[in-house]
Design an enzyme around this catalytic site. Structure first.
Site, PDB file in Angstrom:
ATOM      1  N   SER A  79      -5.276   6.179  -0.032  1.00  0.00           N
ATOM      2  CA  SER A  79      -4.926   4.908  -1.025  1.00  0.00           C
ATOM      3  C   SER A  79      -5.095   5.150  -2.447  1.00  0.00           C
ATOM      4  CB  SER A  79      -5.899   3.799  -0.413  1.00  0.00           C
ATOM      5  OG  SER A  79      -5.705   3.540   0.790  1.00  0.00           O
ATOM      6  N   HIS A  90       1.533   6.949   1.880  1.00  0.00           N
ATOM      7  CA  HIS A  90       0.656   5.700   1.664  1.00  0.00           C
ATOM      8  C   HIS A  90       1.323   4.557   2.698  1.00  0.00           C
ATOM      9  CE1 HIS A  90      -1.688   2.461  -0.285  1.00  0.00           C
ATOM     10  NE2 HIS A  90      -2.413   2.744   0.548  1.00  0.00           N
ATOM     11  N   GLU A 146       4.881   3.848   0.165  1.00  0.00           N
ATOM     12  CA  GLU A 146       4.670   4.500  -0.932  1.00  0.00           C
ATOM     13  C   GLU A 146       4.501   6.205  -1.055  1.00  0.00           C
ATOM     14  OE1 GLU A 146       2.070   2.269  -4.853  1.00  0.00           O
ATOM     15  OE2 GLU A 146       0.764   2.998  -2.849  1.00  0.00           O
ATOM     16  N   ASN A 164      -2.333  -0.199  -5.068  1.00  0.00           N
ATOM     17  CA  ASN A 164      -3.718  -0.369  -5.255  1.00  0.00           C
ATOM     18  C   ASN A 164      -4.247  -0.464  -6.774  1.00  0.00           C
ATOM     19  OD1 ASN A 164      -4.547  -0.404  -2.368  1.00  0.00           O
ATOM     20  ND2 ASN A 164      -4.419   1.773  -2.071  1.00  0.00           N
TER      21      ASN A 164
END
Length: 290
Positions: A120, A141, A153, A191
């Site tokens: 992450s 991700h 991602e 994130n």
């Protein structure tokens, strides 16, 4: 490059979810973890998820059985990766756990194999630096719950090759995901945003501006989100949120990513959310924080 066999390292919530979508797409997939009990739990989660799809008419019983037949669960990392074309690491979100694993993967996997991380926020360049194939290391991700969330991602480091990116994008599309390529940067895109929302919500709760339920309620009603920040924090894991925030804070020094005292105290007390059976919605429901 043609992908015939995929290996997913980690049988937790993310690893089992990734294994499920890869198996549903028709790939042979080995799911690896250190203990058989962890594998059994992951397989149970996969079967339950597929059962729900069948019950809702999203797939047939035959398709479910075919997906399960594609999965091999094993504790033998070397045997699982020796003929793998694509490996997705989904272990504990700590660099000191992932780095030794990437050294092992580099040793065990065939030369052509791509090594992907579901991290992450740990730099892909850091993971790539301990391998002899930095051009074939990339971030993939996924988002929880993996079988339901369409986004993926794809994180490219400075050393990731064009061919690795193309292969990863094609693979992501083949398992039903919508991909976005992002640069290797602390927290990537998602994130850099979502942990800030959860951190700020915790600050609001600390300040007693509103109850936890009402903070979640107004966020859902105002932004049409399916979950509020505290519900999401319980789902993701309070410890994961703290690790994300601290990771970005340590890499950048940006004060807004410093975890609130409340989040850190919850981790210390073992209130991690759904995975521990206790979190915001067991600690603060119908209670005042004063």
């Amino acid at each position: 490059m043609e992908i015939k066999k995929v290996c997913v390292v980690g049988a937790g919530t993310m690893g089992s979810g990734i294994t499920q979508v890869v198996a549903q797409a028709g790939y042979r997939v080995a799911m690896v973890d250190m203990k058989q009990e962890l594998l059994d739990r992951g397989l149970s989660e996969i079967r339950n998820g597929l059962d729900r799809f069948v019950a809702r008419g999203r797939m047939t019983q035959e398709s479910m059985e075919a997906a399960l037949a594609n999965i091999q669960a094993t504790t033998d990392l070397k045997a699982a990766t020796v003929d793998a074309d694509y490996v997705i690491e989904a272990v504990f979100e700590r660099a000191e756990v992932k780095i030794p694993l990437f050294r092992q993967l580099d040793e065990f996997c065939p030369e052509h194999c791509i090594l992907a991380s579901n991290t992450s926020g740990i730099p892909i360049s850091l993971l790539a630096s301990v391998t002899k194939r930095p051009d074939r290391v990339i971030g993939m991700h996924f988002f929880s719950p993996v079988p339901l969330m369409r986004g993926l991602e794809v994180v490219r480091s400075l050393l990731t090759s064009d061919d690795t990116v193309r292969t990863s994008l094609d693979f992501g599309k083949s398992i039903g995901k919508e991909t976005v390529v992002v640069k290797d940067s602390p927290g990537f895109v998602t994130n850099r945003i979502i942990p800030l929302v959860m951190n700020e919500a915790a600050k609001l709760l600390e300040e007693n501006l509103a109850s936890m339920e009402d903070i979640d309620k107004i966020v859902k009603l105002s932004f049409n989100w399916p979950m509020g920040p505290f519900e999401l924090c319980d789902l993701v894991g309070v410890d994961v949120v703290v690790d994300l925030l601290e990771g970005i804070y340590q890499q950048t020094g940006w004060e807004r990513y410093k975890p609130t005292r409340l989040l850190k105290r919850m981790v210390e007390a073992g209130y991690l959310g759904r995975k521990s059976g206790r979190g915001f919605y067991t600690l603060f429901v119908t209670k005042s924080i004063t």
